[in-house]
Scaffold this active site. Structure first.
Site, PDB file in Angstrom:
ATOM      1  N   HIS A 218       0.843  -1.207   0.000  1.00 31.74           N
ATOM      2  CA  HIS A 218       0.000   0.000   0.000  1.00 31.74           C
ATOM      3  C   HIS A 218       0.884   1.266   0.000  1.00 31.74           C
ATOM      4  O   HIS A 218       0.594   2.227  -0.706  1.00 31.74           O
ATOM      5  CB  HIS A 218      -0.916   0.016   1.228  1.00 31.74           C
ATOM      6  CG  HIS A 218      -1.883  -1.144   1.287  1.00 31.74           C
ATOM      7  ND1 HIS A 218      -2.078  -1.907   2.409  1.00 31.74           N
ATOM      8  CD2 HIS A 218      -2.714  -1.657   0.342  1.00 31.74           C
ATOM      9  CE1 HIS A 218      -2.996  -2.840   2.154  1.00 31.74           C
ATOM     10  NE2 HIS A 218      -3.385  -2.721   0.917  1.00 31.74           N
TER      11      HIS A 218
ATOM     12  N   LYS B 299     -17.581  -7.938   6.881  1.00 34.39           N
ATOM     13  CA  LYS B 299     -16.186  -8.289   7.136  1.00 34.39           C
ATOM     14  C   LYS B 299     -15.703  -7.525   8.359  1.00 34.39           C
ATOM     15  O   LYS B 299     -15.532  -6.316   8.302  1.00 34.39           O
ATOM     16  CB  LYS B 299     -15.353  -7.875   5.908  1.00 34.39           C
ATOM     17  CG  LYS B 299     -14.426  -8.962   5.408  1.00 34.39           C
ATOM     18  CD  LYS B 299     -13.949  -8.712   4.010  1.00 34.39           C
ATOM     19  CE  LYS B 299     -12.703  -7.866   3.903  1.00 34.39           C
ATOM     20  NZ  LYS B 299     -12.237  -7.646   2.531  1.00 34.39           N
TER      21      LYS B 299
ATOM     22  N   ARG C  25      -2.026  -6.665  -8.480  1.00 35.63           N
ATOM     23  CA  ARG C  25      -0.902  -7.566  -8.224  1.00 35.63           C
ATOM     24  C   ARG C  25      -0.882  -8.735  -9.194  1.00 35.63           C
ATOM     25  O   ARG C  25       0.151  -9.343  -9.420  1.00 35.63           O
ATOM     26  CB  ARG C  25      -0.972  -8.123  -6.791  1.00 35.63           C
ATOM     27  CG  ARG C  25      -0.639  -7.108  -5.736  1.00 35.63           C
ATOM     28  CD  ARG C  25      -1.135  -7.546  -4.399  1.00 35.63           C
ATOM     29  NE  ARG C  25      -2.589  -7.536  -4.386  1.00 35.63           N
ATOM     30  CZ  ARG C  25      -3.337  -7.779  -3.316  1.00 35.63           C
ATOM     31  NH1 ARG C  25      -2.737  -8.071  -2.175  1.00 35.63           N
ATOM     32  NH2 ARG C  25      -4.639  -7.746  -3.369  1.00 35.63           N
TER      33      ARG C  25
ATOM     34  N   SER D  25      -2.385  -7.846   2.970  1.00 41.25           N
ATOM     35  CA  SER D  25      -2.815  -7.770   4.369  1.00 41.25           C
ATOM     36  C   SER D  25      -3.124  -9.170   4.899  1.00 41.25           C
ATOM     37  O   SER D  25      -2.860  -9.465   6.067  1.00 41.25           O
ATOM     38  CB  SER D  25      -4.054  -6.886   4.500  1.00 41.25           C
ATOM     39  OG  SER D  25      -3.774  -5.595   4.059  1.00 41.25           O
TER      40      SER D  25
HETATM   41  P1  ADP Z   1      -9.622  -4.532  -0.389  1.00 45.95           P
HETATM   42  O1  ADP Z   1     -10.181  -5.383   0.714  1.00 45.95           O
HETATM   43  O2  ADP Z   1     -10.505  -3.409  -0.798  1.00 45.95           O
HETATM   44  O3  ADP Z   1      -9.059  -5.294  -1.562  1.00 45.95           O
HETATM   45  P2  ADP Z   1      -6.893  -4.095   0.484  1.00 45.95           P
HETATM   46  O4  ADP Z   1      -6.506  -3.338   1.687  1.00 45.95           O
HETATM   47  O5  ADP Z   1      -6.614  -5.553   0.467  1.00 45.95           O
HETATM   48  O6  ADP Z   1      -8.436  -3.767   0.314  1.00 45.95           O
HETATM   49  O7  ADP Z   1      -6.243  -3.470  -0.809  1.00 45.95           O
HETATM   50  C1  ADP Z   1      -6.477  -2.141  -1.182  1.00 45.95           C
HETATM   51  C2  ADP Z   1      -5.873  -1.889  -2.558  1.00 45.95           C
HETATM   52  O8  ADP Z   1      -4.463  -2.035  -2.488  1.00 45.95           O
HETATM   53  C3  ADP Z   1      -6.343  -2.891  -3.637  1.00 45.95           C
HETATM   54  O9  ADP Z   1      -6.493  -2.204  -4.861  1.00 45.95           O
HETATM   55  C4  ADP Z   1      -5.190  -3.851  -3.744  1.00 45.95           C
HETATM   56  O10 ADP Z   1      -5.115  -4.441  -5.022  1.00 45.95           O
HETATM   57  C5  ADP Z   1      -4.014  -2.915  -3.485  1.00 45.95           C
HETATM   58  N1  ADP Z   1      -2.846  -3.646  -2.995  1.00 45.95           N
HETATM   59  C6  ADP Z   1      -2.789  -4.480  -1.947  1.00 45.95           C
HETATM   60  N2  ADP Z   1      -1.541  -4.978  -1.796  1.00 45.95           N
HETATM   61  C7  ADP Z   1      -0.799  -4.451  -2.792  1.00 45.95           C
HETATM   62  C8  ADP Z   1       0.561  -4.585  -3.201  1.00 45.95           C
HETATM   63  N3  ADP Z   1       1.414  -5.406  -2.577  1.00 45.95           N
HETATM   64  N4  ADP Z   1       0.984  -3.867  -4.261  1.00 45.95           N
HETATM   65  C9  ADP Z   1       0.121  -3.064  -4.932  1.00 45.95           C
HETATM   66  N5  ADP Z   1      -1.172  -2.899  -4.616  1.00 45.95           N
HETATM   67  C10 ADP Z   1      -1.636  -3.577  -3.555  1.00 45.95           C
END
Ligand code: ADP
Length: 164
Positions: free
Chosen positions: A20, A44, A93, A131
């Site tokens: 992020h 969730k 990703r 995450s």
């Molecule tokens: P959600 O539950 O909405 O997917 P996340 O917190 O998992 O929320 O992810 C938020 C955004 O960050 C999403 O667009 C996800 O694809 C992006 N993201 C998560 N991890 C990475 C990473 N390692 N590199 C690039 N983008 C990421």
């Protein structure tokens, strides 16, 4: 603020990872302001309360006036309209991410045609960071310092002393 290019970066951020962080860093030159927006989803619950996630991300970006952290519980498109944002920032990703993200982007376009979703490809070195991986490591009392910023790790330690 209305004439500014505001991007909402919506997500669960449970917790905020180095993936992020990289996305926000690379998006900063594209927008005037980035709103990191923690979405509350009734279905969730998450590992960390939204306020804990918000506090850790706020500490991370303390001193950077172009990044704000908020919590919202509405549709992302409605949230964007409310704060005057014309862009949604998301990361990709993998092909699986694209399958999922494409559907959401199409619905958002339908709801708010003036809002564009901007996708940035993940840095290959960080594409394995998620995450959910961090939460799994925490459940098994493994170290997470390679995957989250130190401020976030510190907040996790305060909230979950035996798990970080
Ligand atoms: P959600 O539950 O909405 O997917 P996340 O917190 O998992 O929320 O992810 C938020 C955004 O960050 C999403 O667009 C996800 O694809 C992006 N993201 C998560 N991890 C990475 C990473 N390692 N590199 C690039 N983008 C990421």
């Amino acid at each position: 603020m209305e004439t500014q290019k505001i991007a909402v970066f919506p997500g669960s951020f449970d917790p905020f990872t180095n993936g992020h962080v990289d996305l926000v860093r690379r998006a900063l030159p594209l927008f005037d302001h980035i709103m990191v927006a923690i979405g509350i989803n009734g279905e969730k619950k998450g590992m960390f309360p939204a306020q804990v996630r918000q506090k850790s991300i706020q500490e991370l970006y303390e001193g950077n006036a172009r990044i704000t952290v908020d919590v919202f519980d509405t549709l992302t498109a409605d949230y964007c309209r409310r704060i005057g944002a014309k862009f949604i920032l998301r990361g990709l990703r993998s092909a699986a991410d694209w399958e999922y993200e494409q559907g959401i982007a199409l619905v958002n376009k339908q709801l708010q045609p003036e809002i564009e979703t901007v996708f940035l490809a993940a840095d290959p070195a960080l594409s394995c960071v998620s995450s959910s991986v961090v939460r799994d490591l925490l459940r098994h009392q493994a170290g997470i310092s390679a995957f989250v910023p130190s401020v976030v790790e510190q907040t996790i330690r305060e909230y979950f002393p035996c798990k970080a």
